[in-house]
Design an enzyme around this catalytic site. Structure first.
Site, mmCIF file in Angstrom:
data_model
loop_
_atom_site.group_PDB
_atom_site.id
_atom_site.type_symbol
_atom_site.label_atom_id
_atom_site.label_comp_id
_atom_site.label_asym_id
_atom_site.label_seq_id
_atom_site.Cartn_x
_atom_site.Cartn_y
_atom_site.Cartn_z
ATOM 1 N N ARG A 131 40.882 44.121 37.047
ATOM 2 C CA ARG A 131 40.165 44.286 38.313
ATOM 3 C C ARG A 131 41.117 44.369 39.510
ATOM 4 O O ARG A 131 40.804 43.900 40.602
ATOM 5 C CB ARG A 131 39.141 43.176 38.531
ATOM 6 C CG ARG A 131 38.113 43.035 37.423
ATOM 7 C CD ARG A 131 37.264 44.278 37.222
ATOM 8 N NE ARG A 131 36.284 44.053 36.195
ATOM 9 C CZ ARG A 131 36.470 44.340 34.899
ATOM 10 N NH1 ARG A 131 37.609 44.899 34.504
ATOM 11 N NH2 ARG A 131 35.531 44.092 34.010
ATOM 12 N N SER A 134 28.943 41.820 39.732
ATOM 13 C CA SER A 134 29.581 40.517 39.511
ATOM 14 C C SER A 134 30.414 40.151 40.737
ATOM 15 O O SER A 134 31.321 40.894 41.118
ATOM 16 C CB SER A 134 30.475 40.561 38.267
ATOM 17 O OG SER A 134 29.707 40.810 37.122
ATOM 18 N N GLU A 152 35.395 39.416 43.468
ATOM 19 C CA GLU A 152 35.673 40.829 43.169
ATOM 20 C C GLU A 152 35.522 41.706 44.410
ATOM 21 O O GLU A 152 36.385 42.526 44.684
ATOM 22 C CB GLU A 152 34.724 41.333 42.063
ATOM 23 C CG GLU A 152 35.156 40.959 40.661
ATOM 24 C CD GLU A 152 34.569 41.900 39.625
ATOM 25 O OE1 GLU A 152 34.710 43.119 39.787
ATOM 26 O OE2 GLU A 152 33.975 41.400 38.656
#
Length: 232
Positions: A55, A133, A224
């Site tokens: 990520r 998320s 995130e």
């Protein structure tokens, strides 16, 4: 095929190295054409230049430098998926981890799994009004993984564990929050807008969850989404 249903624009995908269900966009990126604000010129970066990780990427690590202009993806010919790398998806398809399945079947299975978790946008379902998320799964030294937590060994010797498990075990149930901002009723990783929430409402809830997990387990959850004009 395993990234089906993720909302957003193509230019954002290499920045986040968007991933789900055992795939990430770095596996298919051939090049990224960018405006380099530091050098004042257009540059083309290849995968080895992009510093892709879980990520993250060079673009995320240097947020004030790069503007993504174009992403070139190189897909394999054929109608079979890449090897299935996610146990939940393999079970849904009735195959073993590492097997391949028809592309269309994998896409349909991923969309079904995502819908069940409120991760496919639906204007009538506030559980889907989220950025997906909100926290990444922590990657820890083996000694730091809480007892009973899911654990997936990583190539560097560390272990990835489940942010959702940590959130739930820290006492935050699905639906935790108020009538403006709350965790999804389907998945505790999603911080949702119940209709009329402000950015401050969402950040306040995310901060409560992050601090609660830190107090309970000593693990720092990392968000995130990139926050602009505010911070956790």
């Amino acid at each position: 095929e395993a990234l089906a249903g993720i909302p957003g624009l193509v230019g954002a995908t290499p920045i986040q190295n968007v991933g789900a269900y055992g795939q990430e966009v770095a596996q298919t990126v051939a090049s990224v054409r960018c405006w380099d604000r530091r050098a004042g010129e257009v540059r083309t970066l290849f995968p080895r230049d992009c510093r892709f990780g879980y990520r993250t990427s060079r673009f995320k690590q240097e947020p004030d430098r790069w503007v993504v202009l174009e992403v070139v993806l190189q897909l394999r010919l054929g109608d079979l998926s890449t090897p299935i790398g996610y146990a939940e998806l393999a079970r849904r398809l009735g195959v073993e981890v590492g097997d391949r399945a028809p592309l269309a079947d994998v896409r349909d299975a991923v969309l079904a799994l995502r819908r069940g978790k409120g991760m496919v946008l639906d204007d009538t379902d506030h559980d889907t009004w989220s950025a997906g998320s909100f926290f990444t799964n922590p990657v820890l030294d083996p000694s730091e993984v809480p007892a009973g937590a899911p654990a997936w060994p990583q190539p560097d010797g560390r272990v990835k564990t489940s942010a959702a498990w940590l959130i739930e075990q820290a006492g935050f149930e699905r639906g935790h929050g108020n009538d403006r901002a709350a965790l999804s009723g389907k998945h505790t990783l999603a911080v949702t807008n119940r209709g009329g929430a402000t950015a401050s409402d969402l950040v306040t809830l995310a901060r409560e969850v992050r601090d609660g997990v830190r107090a309970r387990f000593g693990v720092e959850l990392v968000n995130e989404p990139v926050l602009v004009g505010c911070s956790l």
